[in-house]
Design an enzyme around this catalytic site. Structure first.
Site, PDB file in Angstrom:
ATOM      1  N   ARG A 278       0.801  -1.227   0.000  1.00 32.36           N
ATOM      2  CA  ARG A 278       0.000   0.000   0.000  1.00 32.36           C
ATOM      3  C   ARG A 278       0.834   1.278   0.000  1.00 32.36           C
ATOM      4  O   ARG A 278       0.506   2.228  -0.718  1.00 32.36           O
ATOM      5  CB  ARG A 278      -0.985  -0.006   1.187  1.00 32.36           C
TER       6      ARG A 278
ATOM      7  N   SER B 287     -12.571 -12.277  -1.579  1.00 34.80           N
ATOM      8  CA  SER B 287     -11.828 -11.026  -1.626  1.00 34.80           C
ATOM      9  C   SER B 287     -10.347 -11.384  -1.653  1.00 34.80           C
ATOM     10  O   SER B 287      -9.832 -11.983  -0.703  1.00 34.80           O
ATOM     11  CB  SER B 287     -12.147 -10.170  -0.396  1.00 34.80           C
TER      12      SER B 287
END
Length: 397
Positions: free
Chosen positions: A98, A179
């Site tokens: 991230r 997911s």
């Protein structure tokens, strides 16, 4: 946020369900604003195929595909391998990715003169915090749009309904909608049957694992691999010097083929909830273990013991979105100083299971069950001595 002032938005774009739906939603809810999509390539391979066509068809004005794979490994992953940083045994695959992606999104937002940055993270997970704190480190006054905290959509089924109503092409179905987050370092799986910790992961179901085979499907013959480290950084495999990307790719193949690096945990999320995840990190698991083994020889006791404390703190900082902070910078400087003599070769045997030893049936004599008694006596000696001491001194047990 004054929506009337939002004319141009830069979107952190993966091409998955969330970010695909977000493009038409932004245009509907933010004055038909221009949407510029930015995809950070951190080694998700086939997920990038057809991404530009999909982004433009969905309503984006352009797509940046930024190759961050080498930077991702060398500036984020490998320093944490040197540190031995793990969060509850999790090798931080999503948490590593991230910061570099968010940093590049912020840089492009500046370049494009954007009015806001948007991400597709849910309001329950860790990634919303990771993206936003990284963005604030480089663009502190930039408005951030988080649709999951605004829109009326409450579930993935409703997302799929929205996508179908707006002709957004999808690669998933309602039945197989795990997911997932994929990069060169790992693949995570969440949702569906995994939400109940009582359910065993379907490791042997075709298509569930993508980087690995299950231990049950791994070959009976072990694989040997020799990894060379220079000052704690992997530089060669089996005598062949390779770059960071090639090293991880090769170890992913070797580890994946041998069922190495599977982790099934219920972890403590940043926002206070628990989350069950299954992780595939084949090459990463090999690198962490090899580096730890090398340090048993190359680090002195006091440095080794103190470094373990620092590693836990660093893992927490990485997991909780504190990468671009003074403390993380200071810890990484300390870790680098410990790696001066962490140079050498480590040979590992990749083998998880030997049915001849593990079986409850008759074996070939490699394990004599009668010898277990002696082992138990030795293993239990401290308990026995402690009990006899209490007995001798009249202390209640």
């Amino acid at each position: 946020m004054d929506k009337s002032k939002i004319k141009k938005v830069v979107l952190a774009y993966s091409g998955g369900l969330d970010t695909s739906v977000i493009i038409p939603w932004l245009k509907e809810n933010y004055n038909n604003c221009e949407v510029i999509a930015v995809s950070g390539n951190v080694g998700q391979a086939d997920e990038l195929e057809g991404l530009e066509e999909k982004a433009l068809k969905t309503g984006a004005s352009k797509l940046y595909v930024e190759d961050l794979t080498k930077e991702f490994l060398e500036e984020y992953v490998f320093p944490c391998v040197q540190a031995g940083a793990k969060y509850e045994e999790y090798l931080l695959g999503t948490a590593f990715a991230r910061p570099p992606i968010a940093k590049r999104v912020a840089e492009i937002a500046i370049k494009e003169g954007a009015d806001a940055i948007c991400h597709g993270c849910t309001g329950k997970g860790n990634d919303q915090v990771r993206f936003e704190l990284a963005i604030k480190a480089f663009r502190p006054n930039m408005p951030i749009i988080a649709p999951w905290r605004e829109w009326e959509i409450k579930s993935r089924d409703e997302e799929i309904d929205y996508a179908e109503a707006h002709n957004v092409p999808l690669r998933i179905s309602r039945e197989t909608n795990y997911s997932k987050d994929k990069n060169i370092w790992h693949l995570s799986h969440e949702g569906l049957d995994l939400e109940d910790p009582a359910n065993e992961p379907q490791y042997n179901k075709p298509g569930f694992l993508e980087m690995s085979v299950s231990p049950e499907m791994a070959p009976d013959k072990p694989t040997y691999v020799k990894i060379h480290f220079e000052k704690g950084v992997p530089t060669a495999i089996d005598g062949e010097e390779l770059g960071s990307v090639a090293i991880v790719e090769k170890l992913n193949k070797l580890g994946g083929a041998n069922g190495i690096g599977l982790l099934d945990i219920v972890e403590n999320r940043m926002v206070g909830m628990k989350s069950r995840g299954v992780y595939e990190t084949p090459g990463g698991a090999i690198l962490y273990h090899a580096h730890e083994v090398l340090e048993t020889i190359t680090l002195d006791k006091e440095t080794s013991h103190y470094k373990a404390i620092v590693a836990q703190k660093l893992a927490e900082l990485v997991y909780t979105a504190q990468w671009f902070t003074p403390l993380t910078k200071a810890i990484l400087a300390f870790v680098k100083s410990t790696q001066e003599f962490v140079t050498g070769d480590v040979t590992l045997k990749l083998s998880l299971y030997d049915p001849e030893i593990a079986t409850f049936d008759e074996d070939d004599g490699a394990y004599d069950q009668a010898e277990a008694g002696g082992f138990i006596n030795l293993y239990g000696l401290p308990i026995k001595v402690n009990a006899k001491m209490k007995e001798k001194n009249g202390i209640a047990k």
